[in-house]
Enzyme design. Structure first.
Site, PDB file in Angstrom:
ATOM      1  N   ILE A 113       0.776  -1.162  -0.042  1.00  0.00           N
ATOM      2  CA  ILE A 113      -0.135  -0.070  -0.022  1.00  0.00           C
ATOM      3  C   ILE A 113       0.934   1.179   0.125  1.00  0.00           C
ATOM      4  CG2 ILE A 113      -1.707   1.264   1.229  1.00  0.00           C
ATOM      5  CD1 ILE A 113      -2.868  -1.408   0.882  1.00  0.00           C
ATOM      6  N   LYS A 114       0.612   2.245  -0.908  1.00  0.00           N
ATOM      7  CA  LYS A 114       1.511   3.495  -1.179  1.00  0.00           C
ATOM      8  C   LYS A 114       1.188   4.167   0.129  1.00  0.00           C
ATOM      9  CE  LYS A 114       2.368   6.034  -5.240  1.00  0.00           C
ATOM     10  NZ  LYS A 114       3.180   6.824  -4.455  1.00  0.00           N
ATOM     11  N   ALA A 115       2.400   4.573   0.650  1.00  0.00           N
ATOM     12  CA  ALA A 115       2.188   5.512   1.828  1.00  0.00           C
ATOM     13  C   ALA A 115       2.237   6.783   1.281  1.00  0.00           C
ATOM     14  CB  ALA A 115       3.612   5.221   2.898  1.00  0.00           C
ATOM     15  N   GLY A 267      -2.821   4.340  -3.541  1.00  0.00           N
ATOM     16  CA  GLY A 267      -2.681   3.189  -4.584  1.00  0.00           C
ATOM     17  C   GLY A 267      -1.681   2.330  -4.076  1.00  0.00           C
TER      18      GLY A 267
END
Ligand code: GTP
Ligand code: MG
Length: 826
Positions: A113-115, A267
């Site tokens: 999961i994009k931080a 994203g």
């Protein structure tokens, strides 16, 4: 954990390749920045390339790392910190299309999961010095008010202390393994991004561990996670997908719901391997929305704070953005502190969340319901309601000389503060819709209640056009919930036409030259009567039962009298408006006042001179050859120019914010072009010869245009641009910015003989730019300013006269050579 690396660290070859690339002046050019370390007297060099060079198939870069820091050691330089090889969004480049991935990659696909924060690289030197870098810099900096590397380091030290880890040990460990820890620093108290990271979620999210080698090598997520646990980093969520089908399904599901397991995320980053050589391959999948909408809200808020005026024109999400502004403007108006914080990048999320809460929907729900919600809310607005917020427009239906202008002047004399008058005869430009644009602009003023749109509108077509323009343009000037009532005034009753003919002709002859376009001395009586007869012949009187005449909210049908008709008209208009809309006219002025206003209006003299058609009445026997108005070079790469400007202003916070604001509001010129010559410049002696040369060179295209033009019989085919086969190459030089315009001074390639290149790649002899300083107009900040003003500004800057502080001049990167096509603009 993988076993320590540590041999053969030197990357002398890479450094020499980077240094070679630094000397290039276009594609593949490398940029260096020397950084002093915070805790050591050593230096490191940060290397990067232009953003767009990473994704091009036809450029081989020495290293694709986004974030690359090499020790400043001539003998045996080593990589101190290394980012991931630049990776792209799904579909952004040819090698992130599904088919490509399917063919060239193998699973498992490690999905993370994009931080949403800023990237931080952490590594160590042999002596235990810790090095913390942001994407392209490390160490102390004077030129920024927020040092990401330092803030990240502060957080890291706190975190290591909590884990009882000595920073020196941590640094030595990183050195021994020859790795860079890659983390996302997410902390709203330091800097807000789009997703919310309140105190309990704030921290360094470790998402990767890269080996400090030129060739990209990175640890598996399992090992990353282990390291995170050991040193107190926050861990990012990650999971495996075995097949590409699973991956596709995941993205489809998330796009449909706009979220992942109920949480808003920006994203995913997907890590897999290439089938061919087993090397790591990364790509990302970013959700466009609701982040684009949030970004737009941020920009319009900043715009409101900077300019104190509300924008109504948006690219997307028009309705909800207006709702958002309705909500936040009172808050902003009530608190200078909030405005100040907002401009520093804080409370953006807070205001957004407050709005969403009051609106009762999440960002995603809004997007899913956008159309429905818009319709519902629009229906909820009572467009029939007439109250103190209602505004009025008046459209006449008339023929020439019926006293429209006299009547309008009388009315505005009576209510100079609240009534306005825009005359079609005062509008001389090509854009006919200026009539309604100017009227709406005037009506948008707070005190303005009613504007008379003075034009004959003698045919249905013209009335219809006014309603269409109004519909299309209203929300560019006024809030969506402002009700506008349209009042029609019919000046010429059909049964009085013959009387009207006699009287108006007498009056117009008497009026003489006292009109913008119908000048008796120039046209002669016969011609004037001819024009007037034309209008009478084409006249389509009011038909209240039929569209568009049934669209008026109120219709005032005037009679026509010989004596003081305009005075009688005004009185009837006042009475009928008073009756229908007392809110607009609570009281009718006294007869004395009306008389006085009417007398004054009879003395009205126009201030504008307008030339309609051929002016002197001499019929043209053979159609005149239409020649280009100007010749331009139209840049092919609009976005790349925007990017370079963005980079150019990046260090100037004020300009940078303004620029993003202009961009968000679609204020930049649609096409970027360099004017080579304008028909006006051909009036000057020097220019004349060159302009002629241009016309000779493009004789064939001009003839062809004229032939097509005749065949199409399209009367006045304005604003068409015809491509030639010639090209021109240019580079950006400086950005010139004052309160009216933004322009770029450009450098044209070529030599003494000329700057244009023909299809064979040869220089075209003798053709040069007619402007002293070749430039591109980027944006007309003041919408009334003419593009030619760029000339004035750029010449001022080039001659060194622009010392005044309103003119900002910034150097732009000249790394790229752009290509543009020579176009003829008719
Ligand atoms: P165009 O703009 O040409 O279509 O005409 P218009 O409808 O705006 O008419 P305008 O108000 O210019 O009136 C035409 C001439 O008649 C002007 O010279 C006015 O001064 C004159 N005029 C208008 N109304 C009256 C009136 O009530 N009494 C007298 N005596 N003259 C009037
Ligand atoms: Mg008039």
């Amino acid at each position: 954990m993988p076993s320590p690396y540590g041999n053969k660290r030197t990357v002398a070859k890479l450094v020499s390749e980077l240094e070679d690339a630094e000397k290039l002046n276009s594609r593949g050019r490398a940029y260096r920045r020397v950084c002093n370390l915070s805790h050591s007297d050593k230096k490191v060099v940060s290397w990067k390339f232009n953003e767009w060079d990473y994704g091009k198939n036809n450029i081989t870069l020495p290293c694709k790392a986004r974030g690359l820091f090499i020790s400043d050691d001539v003998e045996s330089p080593v990589i101190v910190a290394r980012g991931y090889d630049k990776f792209f969004n799904m579909g952004e480049v040819s090698f992130t299309k599904w088919e490509w991935i399917e063919e060239n990659c193998r699973g498992p696909y490690d999905v993370t999961i994009k931080a949403n924060g800023c990237i931080i690289f952490i590594s160590g030197l042999e002596d235990g010095t810790m090095v913390v870098c942001s994407k392209h810099s490390t160490g102390p900096r004077e030129d920024v008010d927020r040092n990401h590397a330092e803030a990240g380091e502060k957080h890291l030290l706190k975190q290591l202390a909590e884990m009882n880890v000595d920073p020196k040990d941590f640094a030595r460990m990183l050195y021994t393994y020859n790795i860079t820890a890659v983390a996302e620093y997410c902390d709203d108290s330091f800097e807000e991004h789009i997703l919310e990271y309140p105190l309990e979620k704030a921290g360094l999210y470790l998402h990767g561990v890269n080996v400090n080698e030129a060739e990209f090598e990175t640890w598996d997520m399992k090992d990353v996670s282990e390291l995170a646990l050991k040193y107190g980093f926050k861990r990012i969520q990650s999971f495996d997908m075995n097949t590409i089908e699973d991956l596709k399904k995941l993205f489809d599901d998330c796009t449909a719901s706009g979220s992942f397991k109920g949480q808003e995320i920006e994203g995913f980053v997907i890590r897999c391997h290439l089938k061919s050589n087993g090397k790591p391959f990364f790509f990302k999948y970013k959700f466009e929305e609701p982040y684009l909408m949030y970004r737009q809200w941020r920009e319009v808020t900043k715009d409101y704070i900077s300019n104190n005026s509300r924008v109504f024109k948006f690219k997307k999400h028009k309705f909800i953005t207006n709702k958002y502004l309705d909500f936040v403007i009172p808050i902003l108006d009530s608190s200078p502190k909030i405005r100040e914080d907002y401009m520093k990048g804080f409370r953006i999320i807070e205001l957004r969340t407050m709005f969403l809460e009051s609106y009762g929907m999440s960002g995603l729900e809004i997007l899913n319901h956008e159309k429905v919600a818009e319709l519902e809310l629009r229906n909820a607005i009572d467009y029939d309601k007439v109250d103190e917020h209602t505004k009025f427009l008046i459209f006449p239906i008339s023929v020439i000389g019926c006293g429209k202008t006299t009547t309008s002047q009388t009315l505005t004399n009576l209510f100079p503060e609240t009534w306005g008058h825009i005359q079609n005869d005062d509008i001389t430009g090509k854009d006919k819709s200026q009539l309604i644009k100017k009227s709406l602009e005037l009506l948008a003023k707070q005190e303005m209640k009613c504007v008379i749109v003075d034009r004959n509108n003698h045919q249905f077509r013209e009335r219809k056009q006014l309603f269409e323009w109004l519909d299309e343009l209203k929300e560019d000037y006024l809030a969506y919930d402002t009700n506008i009532k349209v009042i029609g005034i019919s000046f010429a009753p059909y049964d009085k036409l013959s009387k009207i003919r006699d009287i108006t002709m007498q009056r117009v002859i008497k009026r003489g030259n006292n009109h913008q376009s119908i000048k008796l001395d120039e046209l002669g009586e016969k011609k004037v009567i001819g024009i007037m007869s034309g209008f009478l012949k084409r006249y389509q009187p009011l038909n209240i039962d039929k569209s568009p005449d049934n669209m008026f909210d109120l219709m005032i049908e005037l009679d026509f009298n010989e004596i003081d008709s305009s005075l009688t008209n005004v009185k009837q208009i006042l009475n009928e408006i008073h009756r229908a809309y007392p809110i607009l006219m609570p009281e009718i002025p006294t007869d004395d006042k009306i008389d006085e206003a009417f007398r004054k209006s009879l003395e009205y003299k126009p201030t504008v001179r307008k030339i309609v058609g051929k002016g002197n009445g001499n019929q043209q026997k053979t159609p005149k050859l239409i020649r280009p108005v100007y010749i331009s070079v139209n840049a092919r790469e609009h976005d790349e120019i925007i990017n370079l400007v963005r980079q150019g202003v990046a260090n100037n916070k004020d300009l940078s914010q303004k620029f993003e604001g202009l961009l968000a509001n679609d204020r930049l010129q649609k096409d970027f072009h360099i004017t080579l010559g304008h028909v006006m410049s051909s009036r000057e002696k020097e220019g004349k010869k060159l302009w002629k040369l241009y016309l000779t060179r493009y004789h064939d295209q001009i003839t062809e245009y004229n032939n097509n033009h005749k065949e199409n019989n399209s009367g006045n085919n304005q604003n068409t641009s015809v491509n030639t086969t010639d090209k021109l190459k240019f580079k950006l030089s400086k950005l010139c910015w004052d309160d009216k315009i933004i322009a770029i001074v450009v450098e044209l390639s070529g030599n003494e003989t000329g700057c244009l290149i023909d299809v064979n790649g040869d220089i075209v002899n003798g053709l040069k730019c007619l402007n002293k300083v070749p430039h591109i107009t980027v944006c007309k900040i003041d919408s009334n300013v003419k593009a030619v003003y760029s000339n004035v500004l750029c010449e001022k800057v080039q001659s060194g006269e622009a010392q005044d502080e309103n003119v900002k001049v910034l150097k732009l990167s000249d790394a790229k050579e752009f290509v543009g096509d020579v176009c003829l603009n008719f």
